[in-house]
Enzyme design. Structure first.
Site, PDB file in Angstrom:
ATOM      1  N   SER A 205       0.804  -1.227   0.000  1.00  0.00           N
ATOM      2  CA  SER A 205       0.000   0.000   0.000  1.00  0.00           C
ATOM      3  C   SER A 205       0.838   1.278   0.000  1.00  0.00           C
ATOM      4  CB  SER A 205      -0.941   0.015   1.203  1.00  0.00           C
ATOM      5  OG  SER A 205      -0.227   0.163   2.415  1.00  0.00           O
TER       6      SER A 205
ATOM      7  N   LYS B  34       0.841   4.479   6.850  1.00  0.00           N
ATOM      8  CA  LYS B  34       0.317   5.301   5.759  1.00  0.00           C
ATOM      9  C   LYS B  34       0.967   6.688   5.831  1.00  0.00           C
ATOM     10  CE  LYS B  34      -2.917   2.134   4.859  1.00  0.00           C
ATOM     11  NZ  LYS B  34      -2.849   1.254   3.670  1.00  0.00           N
TER      12      LYS B  34
END
Length: 257
Positions: A69, A142
């Site tokens: 990701s 993230k």
């Protein structure tokens, strides 16, 4: 002519009778034996483990990247070091790569790999004291796009995301070929929270996927934030320090209603 008082000036440092004096090596370095050496090694090892545990608990911790990701910034199998110091200028801010605990429902139930009774215990112990990187559990990584009070919109007529009405140029870290977002959103980040997105936007279930359209459910409370990744440790040929991108340099502070 020799000085008859020379030995008296140096005192006991010079033996009066060399034939019955013990050698300096025997006096100063007595044999410690096998168990003495073992105790010394054990003391050093325990001290190192204590220092490692203190560092892991209060200062920094290693993490293992389990997904794609954050490509191409981070890829599967990378090891990063995360700073846990979050005060003043060290507080997680826009552009930082943040590690945080699952706010609830972001991760599916996971079963850690079974390495056997002995190895499972060893790995858990090494992770607990901070020697081994954390690879399983409820942590995610993230990039921070917005902080408390920020108004985030995607996308404008040029396909750009904006924060507090400032368009973002994300070419520095966005995955090649990806757009800022394939889904439109207009949210305001709650106070004491952050809005996070993966660099590989088409392969990341982030704040967008968990929000109800208001920014409240997709944002991550700051008390779930572990810290910010500051260095890529492994593999060694890709080791590097992370620096905040210029993307957010012109973003103004959020306007309080």
């Amino acid at each position: 002519m020799s000085d008859p008082h020379r030995d008296e000036v140096l005192g006991d440092e010079l033996p009066r009778h060399t034939h019955d004096a013990a050698s300096p090596k025997q006096e100063q370095e007595p044999r410690r034996g096998f168990w003495g050496g073992v105790r010394e090694i054990a003391t050093i090892a325990v001290t190192a483990l204590i220092i490692s545990f203190v560092i892991k608990t209060f200062l920094a911790q290693a993490f293992w990247i389990p997904s794609g990701s954050m490509e191409d910034t981070l890829v599967y199998g990378d090891r990063v070091m995360v700073s846990k110091i979050q005060a003043g200028p060290m507080e997680v801010d826009r552009g930082d790569i943040a590690v945080f605990e699952d706010p609830g429902g972001w991760l599916p139930p996971m079963s850690p790999p079974d390495r056997g009774l002995v190895l499972n215990g060893v790995v858990r112990g090494l992770q607990f004291i901070g020697v081994a990187p954390v690879s399983e559990g409820n942590h995610l990584i993230k990039r921070v796009i917005g902080v408390g009070g920020d108004h985030i919109v995607c996308c404008d007529d040029q396909g750009r995301m904006s924060v507090n009405e400032q368009p973002l140029e994300e070419s520095g870290y966005l995955y090649p070929g990806d757009v800022p977002s394939t889904s439109a959103f207009d949210v305001t980040v709650p106070e004491d929270s952050i809005w996070v997105m993966g660099d590989h936007r088409s392969n990341s279930r982030d704040s967008r996927a968990h929000d109800d359209g208001t920014g409240a459910t997709g944002s991550v409370p700051r008390d779930h934030v572990v810290g910010q990744a500051f260095v890529l440790l492994f593999p060694l040929d890709h080791a590097t320090w992370f620096q905040g991108p210029d993307t957010f340099a012109q973003v103004p502070a959020a306007v309080t209603p």
